[in-house]
Design a protein around this motif. Structure first.
Motif, PDB file in Angstrom:
ATOM      1  N   ASP A   7      34.140  42.657 -32.487  1.00 57.40           N
ATOM      2  CA  ASP A   7      32.836  41.777 -32.855  1.00 57.40           C
ATOM      3  C   ASP A   7      32.959  41.420 -34.117  1.00 57.40           C
ATOM      4  O   ASP A   7      33.203  42.179 -35.279  1.00 57.40           O
ATOM      5  N   SER A  36      33.078  52.384 -43.650  1.00 64.40           N
ATOM      6  CA  SER A  36      31.730  52.180 -42.727  1.00 64.40           C
ATOM      7  C   SER A  36      32.006  52.342 -41.468  1.00 64.40           C
ATOM      8  O   SER A  36      32.757  51.532 -41.053  1.00 64.40           O
ATOM      9  N   PRO A  37      31.312  53.298 -40.960  1.00 64.38           N
ATOM     10  CA  PRO A  37      31.433  53.395 -39.377  1.00 64.38           C
ATOM     11  C   PRO A  37      31.067  52.394 -38.609  1.00 64.38           C
ATOM     12  O   PRO A  37      31.466  52.161 -37.805  1.00 64.38           O
ATOM     13  N   LEU A  38      30.013  51.581 -39.163  1.00 62.38           N
ATOM     14  CA  LEU A  38      29.534  50.561 -38.349  1.00 62.38           C
ATOM     15  C   LEU A  38      30.430  49.289 -38.546  1.00 62.38           C
ATOM     16  O   LEU A  38      30.644  48.511 -37.478  1.00 62.38           O
ATOM     17  N   VAL A  39      31.125  49.308 -39.585  1.00 63.85           N
ATOM     18  CA  VAL A  39      32.191  48.028 -39.615  1.00 63.85           C
ATOM     19  C   VAL A  39      33.306  48.497 -38.737  1.00 63.85           C
ATOM     20  O   VAL A  39      33.819  47.596 -37.888  1.00 63.85           O
ATOM     21  N   LEU A  68      37.586  52.421 -35.837  1.00 62.96           N
ATOM     22  CA  LEU A  68      37.060  53.416 -35.225  1.00 62.96           C
ATOM     23  C   LEU A  68      36.650  53.683 -33.861  1.00 62.96           C
ATOM     24  O   LEU A  68      35.782  52.831 -33.460  1.00 62.96           O
ATOM     25  N   THR A  69      37.510  54.370 -32.951  1.00 62.46           N
ATOM     26  CA  THR A  69      37.439  54.344 -31.606  1.00 62.46           C
ATOM     27  C   THR A  69      36.905  55.721 -30.951  1.00 62.46           C
ATOM     28  O   THR A  69      37.026  56.566 -31.792  1.00 62.46           O
ATOM     29  N   LYS A  70      36.744  55.273 -29.586  1.00 59.84           N
ATOM     30  CA  LYS A  70      36.413  56.689 -29.235  1.00 59.84           C
ATOM     31  C   LYS A  70      37.406  57.726 -29.027  1.00 59.84           C
ATOM     32  O   LYS A  70      37.355  58.921 -29.058  1.00 59.84           O
ATOM     33  N   GLY A  77      35.261  47.015 -31.327  1.00 61.21           N
ATOM     34  CA  GLY A  77      34.830  46.070 -30.319  1.00 61.21           C
ATOM     35  C   GLY A  77      34.835  44.662 -30.460  1.00 61.21           C
ATOM     36  O   GLY A  77      34.340  43.837 -29.723  1.00 61.21           O
ATOM     37  N   THR A 120      33.642  50.440 -36.061  1.00 51.59           N
ATOM     38  CA  THR A 120      33.226  50.344 -34.534  1.00 51.59           C
ATOM     39  C   THR A 120      32.972  49.010 -34.109  1.00 51.59           C
ATOM     40  O   THR A 120      33.608  48.648 -33.400  1.00 51.59           O
ATOM     41  N   ALA A 121      32.422  48.083 -35.121  1.00 48.46           N
ATOM     42  CA  ALA A 121      32.255  46.515 -34.772  1.00 48.46           C
ATOM     43  C   ALA A 121      33.739  46.055 -34.490  1.00 48.46           C
ATOM     44  O   ALA A 121      34.099  45.234 -33.718  1.00 48.46           O
TER      45      ALA A 121
END
Lengths: 412, 412
Positions: A324, A313-316, A399-401, A322, A318-319
């Motif tokens: 988070d 999951s990209p949202l997991v 998943l980072t910049k 961060g 990226t969290a």
């Protein structure tokens, strides 16, 4: 290509002992990279057995097709391995097949064997023709330099976007005789199960018949590389090959029920998991290495599917980048997996901190404790579905910049 | 939350005519955001029918469960709609259900109807309890202010990470009588098929029976929102509801085979695709809007699965962000989809430029022409599998550092 060194890059590497019956050397063939090695050539003594598992992509590379054919046609015998980085020889049509044929012939000549005893692997850009002359130009000299080591040089020659070489070794005693297993792997992007590695080569001096070897490597892949996902993108080139030179002074192992196999199997699986973790820890642009454990599922298969849904999951991801403790996104990823789940039985942990229980935020939940867990470099996410006894663990990264930067500018 | 405005944000918005029988107002309830509206309250005249489709997540939000129950129990009748942004009321356990019950009661009181005639939707953070008092505090005043417009205000009140409000309108004549369809949508992340939108509300003055309405909206969702993916992450809260006030002066449409439905269906689907594109064009951090067309598949289902595999591939999406005509990654994504594909029959286009044919780079391929195609803001990727007549198109956007930034810091 100037990616930052992975925060998990080892500062020291294990010393790999020689595998009797295997010698190799590397070369600078200038396939794509300048001023670095990009070819690995290995030769095996007569009697070496071989087994392998490959990508399940419907569009596999020409070398993957070649290896599959030789495994079937050649009766599990190997005398040489030729690997290059910088060009995957994938989606190269008839030319790609011709390159494979000519490369195998050149390698066979250099090794003094039949082309069908040569195994090939290529990694790098997809869709660019690979010139077989690049191999022909270096193989004579390379074959003259083969030696039992160093493995680290071999692991370096097959790197693409990897930021560190990946090697591992294990030794077990069979009948009191020490048996060695060495392995190397490469891979940092386009990593997802079916096979999860791009390339990995393992060698042992144990005398193991090819069909037994095939069972060992298939099962081993399922427990290791097939549990790693960096970006859910399955490569066209994934290749894991296990060679057994048979030089160790023990009686041949010709049956999968041979009782002497237990220790070997455990050592092999431990080595494969070690290499798979190294691949996960070199994920493109990563700052965190993450294990996702799902338990309480209706079956192990179901648990793995949910674990991969979270891991991809990209949202997991990226969290996690961060730092988070966003367990709401874990719930989302459980929900979208399509597997049995009951919201009101779910419990979720980040590290040791239970953040959710019985389908809602844990009443004792401490944001500070959860935040502290998220600041670690290695993060364990656990989900208990509360339905059954199915359990699975997979590994991934954040998943980072930096991942976007690396992959938005790979070809140029 | 200070995301850059989408490059596709419209500079002007259509004027939406009133829907006779529907009035609404927005309010600042302070649920999460400051100094902006976060509540939309709409009332419908008696006789309004309703239909909806919802997320297929196994962990749906409390409002989604509520709407499903009312659709079944209420016989397709609606009198009010209450929507909030800032908090999804998802994974909030028993408290979440209680919030839904109390909110419906408050809305029913304000609208003068039964709670079962109230539809609810919430969007925003997952896992935080949502205080029903927030609604109670504003509903009385809001109900006193309801009016037939402006729709843009309504669309603004339901935004989360959206950078622009999304509205659309269509008018068709049935029996010579003009019939209106208005719609709004919100959604920019956690967008994937099953439903692909987070929230969308459509209203028409056409007199259409609830079962007919349900058929229209289910089919319409499949052709529109279910073809959009931003990040493959299916939300817990996806909700698409269609209200029909029945005020237009035509005889009621009570059968799905009513011949008067044709024009209405086409207008509705055009409106839904319009809104779905707006959602895709507001993808978090996007710089490119991308259509992926797969043809020559063995079936439309197979074509759609392959198209989504391409659309959801991080490596394809980052390549597009980097304006790199990296068709090798498209091959990879075709290969990993698990659907029938033959590498040597594949052809791939970026815009009008055929970059690959017959399983290899197009001999006439021009890197300059392909690069020019990649510099466009809207990019069409086409794959011909050369196997059959199955075809599908899906829409997505690129994956940028901005997406990572937005989602690595959403909660805080």
């Amino acid at each position: 290509m100037m990616a930052h060194l992975s925060p998990f890059a080892p500062t020291t590497f294990p010393e790999l002992p020689p595998i009797d019956g295997m010698r190799f050397a590397t070369a600078e063939a200038g396939i794509k990279y300048k001023n670095r090695t990009d070819v690995l050539f290995a030769v095996f003594d007569p009697g070496t057995t071989v087994a392998g598992v490959f990508t399940r992509s419907k569009c596999p590379s020409a070398p993957v097709e070649w290896c599959r054919e030789q495994l079937i046609a050649g009766g599990g015998r190997a005398r040489a391995l030729l690997v290059n980085s910088g060009n995957a020889n994938a989606f190269t049509g008839l030319k790609g097949r011709e390159t494979v044929r000519l490369s195998a012939e050149a390698a066979a000549k250099a090794a003094g064997c039949a082309p069908s005893e040569v195994f090939l692997a290529s990694t790098g850009v997809i869709g660019e023709p690979l010139d077989p002359q690049k191999f022909a130009a270096v193989l004579g000299d390379t074959a003259a330099r083969v030696a039992p080591g160093p493995w680290l040089d071999a692991a370096r020659a097959i790197m693409t976007t990897d930021t560190f070489p990946k090697v591992a070794t294990r030794t077990v005693k069979i009948e009191g005789v020490p048996v060695t297993i060495n392995g190397m792997a490469k891979g940092a992007g386009m990593i997802a199960p079916d096979m999860a590695t791009m390339l990995s080569f393992i060698a042992t001096d144990a005398p193991i018949a090819a069909p037994v070897l095939q069972g060992l490597i298939s099962k081993g892949a399922d427990k290791s590389f097939n549990c790693v996902t960096i970006d859910s993108d399955t490569s066209t080139s994934d290749t894991l090959i296990l060679f057994a030179t048979g030089k160790a002074a023990i009686a041949p192992i010709e049956s999968p029920t041979d009782r002497r196999l237990g220790a070997f199997r455990r050592a092999l699986e431990s080595l494969l998991i070690d290499l798979a973790h190294q691949v996960g820890k070199d994920g493109e642009g990563l700052t965190k290495f993450v294990s996702i454990t799902v338990e309480g599922a209706t079956s192990p298969r179901s648990a793995k599917k949910i674990a991969l849904s979270i891991a991809n999951s990209p949202l997991v991801k990226t969290a996690i980048a961060g730092e988070d403790a966003n367990w709401g996104r874990v719930v989302m990823a459980v929900g979208k997996a399509g597997e049995p789940a009951e919201r009101d039985r779910l419990a979720i942990w980040f590290g040791d901190v239970r953040v959710a229980v019985a389908g809602a935020r844990d009443p004792d939940y401490s944001e500070a404790a959860a935040s502290a867990a998220m600041k670690q470099a290695e993060i364990a996410v656990k989900v208990d579905l509360g339905l059954g006894r199915g359990k699975a663990t997979v590994w991934t990264c954040d998943l980072t910049k930096e991942y976007v930067a690396i992959n938005g500018d790979y070809r140029s």
